[in-house]
Design a protein around this motif. Structure first.
Motif, PDB file in Angstrom:
ATOM      1  N   ASN A  61       0.832  -1.206   0.000  1.00  0.00           N
ATOM      2  CA  ASN A  61       0.000   0.000   0.000  1.00  0.00           C
ATOM      3  C   ASN A  61       0.867   1.256   0.000  1.00  0.00           C
ATOM      4  OD1 ASN A  61      -2.084  -1.768   0.128  1.00  0.00           O
ATOM      5  ND2 ASN A  61      -2.678  -1.332   2.228  1.00  0.00           N
ATOM      6  N   THR A  62       1.967   1.232   0.737  1.00  0.00           N
ATOM      7  CA  THR A  62       2.843   2.409   0.784  1.00  0.00           C
ATOM      8  C   THR A  62       3.576   2.576  -0.551  1.00  0.00           C
ATOM      9  OG1 THR A  62       3.212   1.740   3.075  1.00  0.00           O
ATOM     10  CG2 THR A  62       4.502   3.591   2.280  1.00  0.00           C
ATOM     11  N   LEU A  63       3.964   1.438  -1.132  1.00  0.00           N
ATOM     12  CA  LEU A  63       4.695   1.510  -2.404  1.00  0.00           C
ATOM     13  C   LEU A  63       3.868   2.174  -3.508  1.00  0.00           C
ATOM     14  CD1 LEU A  63       6.582  -1.903  -2.349  1.00  0.00           C
ATOM     15  CD2 LEU A  63       7.640   0.349  -2.642  1.00  0.00           C
ATOM     16  N   GLU A  64       2.555   2.016  -3.404  1.00  0.00           N
ATOM     17  CA  GLU A  64       1.697   2.681  -4.405  1.00  0.00           C
ATOM     18  C   GLU A  64       1.897   4.186  -4.347  1.00  0.00           C
ATOM     19  OE1 GLU A  64      -2.483   1.772  -4.302  1.00  0.00           O
ATOM     20  OE2 GLU A  64      -2.044  -0.385  -4.318  1.00  0.00           O
ATOM     21  N   VAL A  65       1.996   4.724  -3.132  1.00  0.00           N
ATOM     22  CA  VAL A  65       2.170   6.173  -2.975  1.00  0.00           C
ATOM     23  C   VAL A  65       3.597   6.571  -3.382  1.00  0.00           C
ATOM     24  CG1 VAL A  65       1.979   8.133  -1.386  1.00  0.00           C
ATOM     25  CG2 VAL A  65       0.513   6.141  -1.077  1.00  0.00           C
ATOM     26  N   VAL A  66       4.550   5.718  -3.038  1.00  0.00           N
ATOM     27  CA  VAL A  66       5.949   5.987  -3.416  1.00  0.00           C
ATOM     28  C   VAL A  66       6.024   6.131  -4.939  1.00  0.00           C
ATOM     29  CG1 VAL A  66       8.253   4.922  -3.540  1.00  0.00           C
ATOM     30  CG2 VAL A  66       6.965   4.874  -1.395  1.00  0.00           C
ATOM     31  N   LYS A  67       5.335   5.238  -5.629  1.00  0.00           N
ATOM     32  CA  LYS A  67       5.329   5.274  -7.096  1.00  0.00           C
ATOM     33  C   LYS A  67       4.701   6.564  -7.605  1.00  0.00           C
ATOM     34  CE  LYS A  67       4.740   0.806  -8.850  1.00  0.00           C
ATOM     35  NZ  LYS A  67       3.690  -0.149  -9.191  1.00  0.00           N
ATOM     36  N   GLN A  68       3.562   6.891  -6.994  1.00  0.00           N
ATOM     37  CA  GLN A  68       2.825   8.089  -7.424  1.00  0.00           C
ATOM     38  C   GLN A  68       3.654   9.351  -7.179  1.00  0.00           C
ATOM     39  OE1 GLN A  68      -0.836   8.306  -5.252  1.00  0.00           O
ATOM     40  NE2 GLN A  68      -1.752   9.819  -6.618  1.00  0.00           N
ATOM     41  N   ALA A  69       4.318   9.401  -6.020  1.00  0.00           N
ATOM     42  CA  ALA A  69       5.069  10.608  -5.653  1.00  0.00           C
ATOM     43  C   ALA A  69       6.477  10.595  -6.247  1.00  0.00           C
ATOM     44  CB  ALA A  69       5.166  10.717  -4.127  1.00  0.00           C
ATOM     45  N   ALA A 115       8.960   9.267  -4.811  1.00  0.00           N
ATOM     46  CA  ALA A 115       9.848   9.593  -3.682  1.00  0.00           C
ATOM     47  C   ALA A 115       9.622   8.564  -2.584  1.00  0.00           C
ATOM     48  CB  ALA A 115       9.518  10.980  -3.147  1.00  0.00           C
ATOM     49  N   TRP A 116      10.699   8.142  -1.926  1.00  0.00           N
ATOM     50  CA  TRP A 116      10.560   7.210  -0.804  1.00  0.00           C
ATOM     51  C   TRP A 116      10.007   7.948   0.406  1.00  0.00           C
ATOM     52  CZ3 TRP A 116      10.570   2.243  -1.577  1.00  0.00           C
ATOM     53  CH2 TRP A 116      11.252   1.737  -2.691  1.00  0.00           C
ATOM     54  N   ILE A 117       9.187   7.248   1.148  1.00  0.00           N
ATOM     55  CA  ILE A 117       8.605   7.841   2.362  1.00  0.00           C
ATOM     56  C   ILE A 117       9.312   7.221   3.564  1.00  0.00           C
ATOM     57  CG2 ILE A 117       6.482   8.020   3.737  1.00  0.00           C
ATOM     58  CD1 ILE A 117       5.030   7.635   0.909  1.00  0.00           C
ATOM     59  N   PRO A 118       9.952   8.032   4.419  1.00  0.00           N
ATOM     60  CA  PRO A 118      10.585   7.466   5.607  1.00  0.00           C
ATOM     61  C   PRO A 118       9.554   6.675   6.406  1.00  0.00           C
ATOM     62  CG  PRO A 118      11.169   9.772   5.347  1.00  0.00           C
ATOM     63  CD  PRO A 118      10.105   9.483   4.327  1.00  0.00           C
ATOM     64  N   PHE A 119       9.922   5.448   6.763  1.00  0.00           N
ATOM     65  CA  PHE A 119       8.964   4.510   7.346  1.00  0.00           C
ATOM     66  C   PHE A 119       9.499   4.051   8.704  1.00  0.00           C
ATOM     67  CE2 PHE A 119       6.308   0.827   7.700  1.00  0.00           C
ATOM     68  CZ  PHE A 119       5.306   0.925   6.756  1.00  0.00           C
TER      69      PHE A 119
END
Ligand code: UTP
Length: 407
Positions: free
Chosen positions: A129-137, A139-143
């Protein structure tokens, strides 16, 4: 045994904790002493007063941005959220220190395989689910992942073994939450082993102080993070760092936001977001009166109908500002493994005592405001709490399938 600790044990009627002390080797004695000196004895005072409720202020309904409002502004919100993510201002905060006792977990809940014809671990689904946003943005999201002493090693090794399910490990940080003692119904602290108190994670409200103690707040600030999206491990439809949600909170100038769903029925057992003395607050289902549950507004809708799903966005500077404030400690009845005076180990089938927990929902009341952001339950809320029935593996599987996830 240090005199100071002995005095505390005597004062609080806890001398049974010394039962095995003389038989322990030096390492065991040291371990037990260290645990005893870390005990917050005030917790035991809470047990004596636990019948009394702290009392609530004046409760009023809160207005939410509805799904229709959101749809009308989706493009603007989403772009604002993506911009914040691209600028590295948003971090994801996975609260995974719980014990999943209702599900009967022995280790981390995230390693639970929710798949049917293929393996699909809860952690895997959350990263997907997070990777979907990473793809869209792009940019990696600090997790950040909060674990506890009970499941830290297993969580870390499981994720390493699975290559973080495609997530960039350079953007993943772990930290452990603190532990709290547990007591039986006679208010005696329980022991798990002769040299060990029965300690359990101190609730999901301890995350920010543990995050700070681990040095990660400093790290987050250094990285330029301004917002943290905290969420539960067990909602497999959880949208993490949802750009539209982030954008809504930013655009509407709030310091925090909470995803909410309309209650399935007026008596659903879910915490309800409302206002208390003009500030955002979450009222637990057992605190709701019949009148509140059924009160309707002029539009015919229930007034107290926005249930929280443990997905919050907080502005980091506001979290820092409240960090030293007292958080209410909740006394909860749970099944707690223990040893009895002759050393026999027990794993109770039903609750046998109390744990002490602080809750993230109390942080919401410490915020000046909180955007109630309505989401569609069937698309964003599939918690895995129980083995069967409501909020179970079965119900989560059904919802995943309905949302096109192959199982
Ligand atoms: P729950 O309240 O459902 O608790 O946690 P739990 O421990 O997972 O499950 P039960 O009640 O024993 O069956 C909601 C979220 O808060 C996290 C959980 O991991 C889950 O993501 N949590 C809970 C913590 O991180 N630490 C805690 O001490 C308690």
């Amino acid at each position: 045994m240090e005199k100071r600790i002995k005095e505390k044990l005597e004062g609080y009627g806890q001398m049974h904790l010394m039962e095995y002390y003389d038989r322990l080797d030096e390492a065991g004695k040291e371990k037990l002493e260290k645990q005893l000196s870390a005990v917050d004895w005030r917790l035991l005072d809470l047990l004596n007063s636990h019948e009394e409720s702290a009392g609530r202020g004046e409760i009023a309904p809160i207005e939410a941005v509805s799904t229709a409002d959101i749809d009308a502004k989706r493009a603007v919100y989403t772009e604002a959220g993506l911009e914040a993510i691209r600028a590295g201002k948003v971090g994801a905060m996975l609260l995974a220190g719980g014990q999943g006792t209702r599900l009967g977990c022995t280790g981390p809940k995230g390693v639970f395989n929710i798949g049917i014809h293929r393996e699909l671990y809860i952690f895997e689904q959350l990263f997907a689910n997070t990777l979907e946003v990473v793809k869209q943005a792009k940019a990696w999201i600090p997790f950040f992942i909060m674990t506890s002493d009970k499941n830290h090693d297993e969580t870390v090794s499981f994720l390493k073994e699975h290559d973080f399910f495609g997530y960039n490990p350079e953007y993943v940080w772990f930290f452990r939450q603190e532990m709290a003692p547990s007591a039986d119904y006679d208010h005696k602290l329980l022991m798990e082993a002769p040299d060990h108190l029965a300690l359990s994670p101190n609730g999901n409200g301890g995350w920010f102080s543990s995050f700070m103690n681990a040095g990660l707040l400093a790290k987050a600030k250094e990285m330029g993070i301004e917002w943290l999206n905290a969420f539960a491990v067990d909602n497999v439809l959880q949208k993490i760092a949802d750009p539209c949600f982030i954008g809504a909170v930013l655009t509407e100038n709030y310091v925090s936001g909470a995803k909410v769903v309309r209650k399935a029925d007026p008596e659903e057992r879910v915490g309800v977001l409302c206002l208390e003395d003009g500030k955002p607050s979450i009222i637990e289902y057992y605190e709701m009166t019949h009148e509140m549950n059924y009160a309707k507004g002029e539009d015919g809708n229930y007034l107290y109908s926005f249930g929280v799903i443990l997905n919050y966005l907080f502005r980091l500077d506001r979290l820092e500002a409240i960090a030293s404030q007292f958080m209410p400690v909740h006394v909860v009845e749970k099944k707690i493994p223990y040893i009895d005076p002759d050393g026999t180990a027990h794993k109770p089938e039903s609750p046998n005592g109390y744990k002490f927990e602080t809750l993230i929902l109390d942080m919401v009341h410490m915020m000046d405001n909180c955007l109630a952001y309505e989401v569609v339950r069937e698309h964003e809320f599939a918690p895995v709490k129980n083995k069967t029935g409501v909020d179970s593996v079965e119900s989560a599987r059904k919802l995943l399938a309905e949302n096109g996830v192959e199982l």
